[in-house]
Write a protein that holds these residues in place. Structure first.
Motif, PDB file in Angstrom:
ATOM      1  N   UNK A   1     -96.101  36.877  -3.784  1.00  0.00           N
ATOM      2  CA  UNK A   1     -96.602  36.321  -5.024  1.00  0.00           C
ATOM      3  C   UNK A   1     -97.999  35.769  -4.982  1.00  0.00           C
ATOM      4  N   UNK A   2     -98.627  35.749  -3.820  1.00  0.00           N
ATOM      5  CA  UNK A   2     -99.963  35.173  -3.691  1.00  0.00           C
ATOM      6  C   UNK A   2    -101.036  36.162  -4.148  1.00  0.00           C
ATOM      7  N   UNK A   3    -102.070  35.636  -4.763  1.00  0.00           N
ATOM      8  CA  UNK A   3    -103.216  36.454  -5.152  1.00  0.00           C
ATOM      9  C   UNK A   3    -104.182  36.539  -3.984  1.00  0.00           C
ATOM     10  N   UNK A   4    -104.483  37.751  -3.561  1.00  0.00           N
ATOM     11  CA  UNK A   4    -105.433  37.988  -2.480  1.00  0.00           C
ATOM     12  C   UNK A   4    -106.769  38.362  -3.090  1.00  0.00           C
ATOM     13  N   UNK A   5    -107.811  37.604  -2.757  1.00  0.00           N
ATOM     14  CA  UNK A   5    -109.140  37.858  -3.312  1.00  0.00           C
ATOM     15  C   UNK A   5    -110.102  38.479  -2.307  1.00  0.00           C
ATOM     16  N   UNK A   6    -109.687  38.563  -1.071  1.00  0.00           N
ATOM     17  CA  UNK A   6    -110.528  39.179  -0.055  1.00  0.00           C
ATOM     18  C   UNK A   6    -109.800  39.223   1.266  1.00  0.00           C
ATOM     19  N   UNK A   7    -110.228  40.116   2.153  1.00  0.00           N
ATOM     20  CA  UNK A   7    -109.609  40.235   3.473  1.00  0.00           C
ATOM     21  C   UNK A   7    -110.556  40.998   4.370  1.00  0.00           C
ATOM     22  N   UNK A   8    -110.487  40.718   5.672  1.00  0.00           N
ATOM     23  CA  UNK A   8    -111.345  41.436   6.581  1.00  0.00           C
ATOM     24  C   UNK A   8    -111.033  41.149   8.029  1.00  0.00           C
ATOM     25  N   UNK A   9    -111.591  41.964   8.895  1.00  0.00           N
ATOM     26  CA  UNK A   9    -111.607  41.735  10.333  1.00  0.00           C
ATOM     27  C   UNK A   9    -113.047  41.414  10.704  1.00  0.00           C
ATOM     28  N   UNK A  10    -113.261  40.303  11.382  1.00  0.00           N
ATOM     29  CA  UNK A  10    -114.615  39.913  11.767  1.00  0.00           C
ATOM     30  C   UNK A  10    -115.041  40.761  12.957  1.00  0.00           C
ATOM     31  N   UNK A  11    -115.374  42.002  12.668  1.00  0.00           N
ATOM     32  CA  UNK A  11    -115.790  42.976  13.672  1.00  0.00           C
ATOM     33  C   UNK A  11    -116.995  43.716  13.100  1.00  0.00           C
ATOM     34  N   UNK A  12    -118.177  43.153  13.264  1.00  0.00           N
ATOM     35  CA  UNK A  12    -119.374  43.756  12.680  1.00  0.00           C
ATOM     36  C   UNK A  12    -119.927  44.871  13.561  1.00  0.00           C
ATOM     37  N   UNK A  13    -120.926  45.614  13.076  1.00  0.00           N
ATOM     38  CA  UNK A  13    -121.581  46.609  13.921  1.00  0.00           C
ATOM     39  C   UNK A  13    -122.231  45.963  15.134  1.00  0.00           C
ATOM     40  N   UNK A  14    -122.466  46.761  16.157  1.00  0.00           N
ATOM     41  CA  UNK A  14    -123.046  46.239  17.398  1.00  0.00           C
ATOM     42  C   UNK A  14    -124.419  45.626  17.180  1.00  0.00           C
ATOM     43  N   UNK A  15    -125.102  46.010  16.125  1.00  0.00           N
ATOM     44  CA  UNK A  15    -126.427  45.472  15.844  1.00  0.00           C
ATOM     45  C   UNK A  15    -126.391  44.058  15.274  1.00  0.00           C
ATOM     46  N   UNK A  16    -125.220  43.606  14.845  1.00  0.00           N
ATOM     47  CA  UNK A  16    -125.103  42.267  14.280  1.00  0.00           C
ATOM     48  C   UNK A  16    -125.239  41.219  15.381  1.00  0.00           C
ATOM     49  N   UNK A  17    -125.981  40.132  15.142  1.00  0.00           N
ATOM     50  CA  UNK A  17    -126.144  39.105  16.185  1.00  0.00           C
ATOM     51  C   UNK A  17    -124.834  38.503  16.668  1.00  0.00           C
ATOM     52  N   UNK A  18    -123.788  38.508  15.817  1.00  0.00           N
ATOM     53  CA  UNK A  18    -122.508  37.921  16.211  1.00  0.00           C
ATOM     54  C   UNK A  18    -121.710  38.838  17.136  1.00  0.00           C
TER      55      UNK A  18
END
Length: 356
Positions: free
Chosen positions: A319-336
């Protein structure tokens, strides 16, 4: 009223009654991450956190600050009775601008000895003879960091549930071991956090990997049954009452529904359960896996010689409204990206929800 203002008010439980109206429009970010904060001996994590710079810990702090979750379940973090390590981690996070005034952990099953020679090597007391693999009691436990208050009095711990008691379970342990062998490798928790709209139940687990055994496939069968526990629990098929909605089931299920080893019917049935929704969080690493069946964007961990796998889950109640979702796995060029690679083989998974 901003979400930050709400959090500050909620830190004083007596202020809850005044919250109403516009606060309901704010979303909450719920996340889980196998952070790799486990060590090979008791107290070593405390030493690393209280000492000078530690590259893995510093990287983990930067990752958690970037994740910016309102509530995060950490897996693979060592437990100590006084919560010293968790407090030291929270201090480092606060210094990095990520304040988590509320923390919680039950004692995990990892490293808690059964008293039996589970691995059959002729001696007892080894890591594989514990309720869940562990070099010491508490190694690789779980912990909750929250900006919202945690209702510790209402928290429920089902980690003592015996494997033999699972309806339709796949345990083949002899009767003496079965009389003590718990199903949860790390733990089964129901921990409510307090929101302006009422409690949100966090259902936390970290399952055994379905490998590191022999042809008897004990770990594979146990992994399947750890997923099945939640499906039965949510459906009222176990002795304990199921949680009131809304809830979020989250943690390291240690099984990919499409790739890798394991009895995939367990996690597949859980992901298809009508009590849950699977937002299928995606990262953007730009990877391809031509030899795998699953979508690499859904992967949450990367193993040498195996590739990417989807092992970590955040599954809101239906019943929950989901407004976004993701895996924090950026491209290798990302500083993180470098911090993520330094901290853990796993990548954080997050889902943004709006409470009814």
């Amino acid at each position: 009223m901003t979400r930050t203002t709400i959090f500050n008010l909620l830190r004083c439980l007596g202020c809850i009654a005044v919250l109403a109206g516009p606060a309901g429009a704010d979303s909450l970010r719920i996340a889980t991450w196998n952070a790799g904060l486990d060590r090979t001996g008791p107290g070593l994590l405390v030493d690393d956190l209280s000492g000078g710079e530690d590259p893995k810990i510093d990287a983990a702090v930067r990752v958690l600050a970037a994740l910016d979750a309102d509530v995060v379940l950490l897996t693979a973090v060592d437990y100590d009775l006084g919560g010293v390590a968790l407090g030291l981690l929270a201090e480092k996070l606060a210094a990095a601008g990520a304040d988590y005034p509320n923390r919680f952990a039950f004692r995990p099953n990892t490293g808690r000895q059964t008293g039996f020679d589970v691995d059959g090597n002729g001696r007892i007391g080894d890591p594989r003879d514990a309720q869940g693999f562990g070099l010491f009691s508490g190694q690789g436990g779980m912990a909750i960091l929250s900006r919202l208050p945690i209702d510790t009095a209402a928290a429920r711990d089902f980690s003592g549930f015996l494997w033999r008691d699972l309806p339709g379970g796949l345990s083949s342990d002899p009767p003496d071991l079965a009389s003590v062998q718990r199903l949860a490798t790390t733990g089964f928790w129901d921990v409510p956090v307090i929101t302006p709209e009422g409690p949100l139940h966090l259902l936390a687990w970290h399952a055994t990997p379905p490998v590191f055994d022999g042809p008897e496939d004990r770990n594979g069968r146990r992994n399947r049954d750890e997923a099945e526990f939640w499906r039965l629990f949510l459906g009222g098929g176990l002795p304990m009452p199921p949680p009131d909605a809304p809830f979020v089931l989250l943690g390291d299920g240690n099984l990919d529904p499409a790739d890798g080893d394991g009895l995939r019917q367990g996690i597949a049935a859980l992901l298809a359960d009508p009590a849950l929704q699977d937002p299928r969080p995606r990262g953007s690493p730009g990877r391809t896996e031509p030899d795998q069946a699953g979508d690499p964007a859904l992967d949450t961990a990367l193993y040498d010689g195996i590739g990417g796998l989807r092992l970590d889950y955040v599954l809101p109640s239906a019943g929950l409204e989901v407004t976004g979702a993701g895996v924090l796995w950026p491209p290798a060029s990302d500083p993180l990206a470098a911090d993520l690679a330094t901290a853990s083989r796993h990548f954080p998974v997050w889902v943004d929800i709006v409470l009814p």
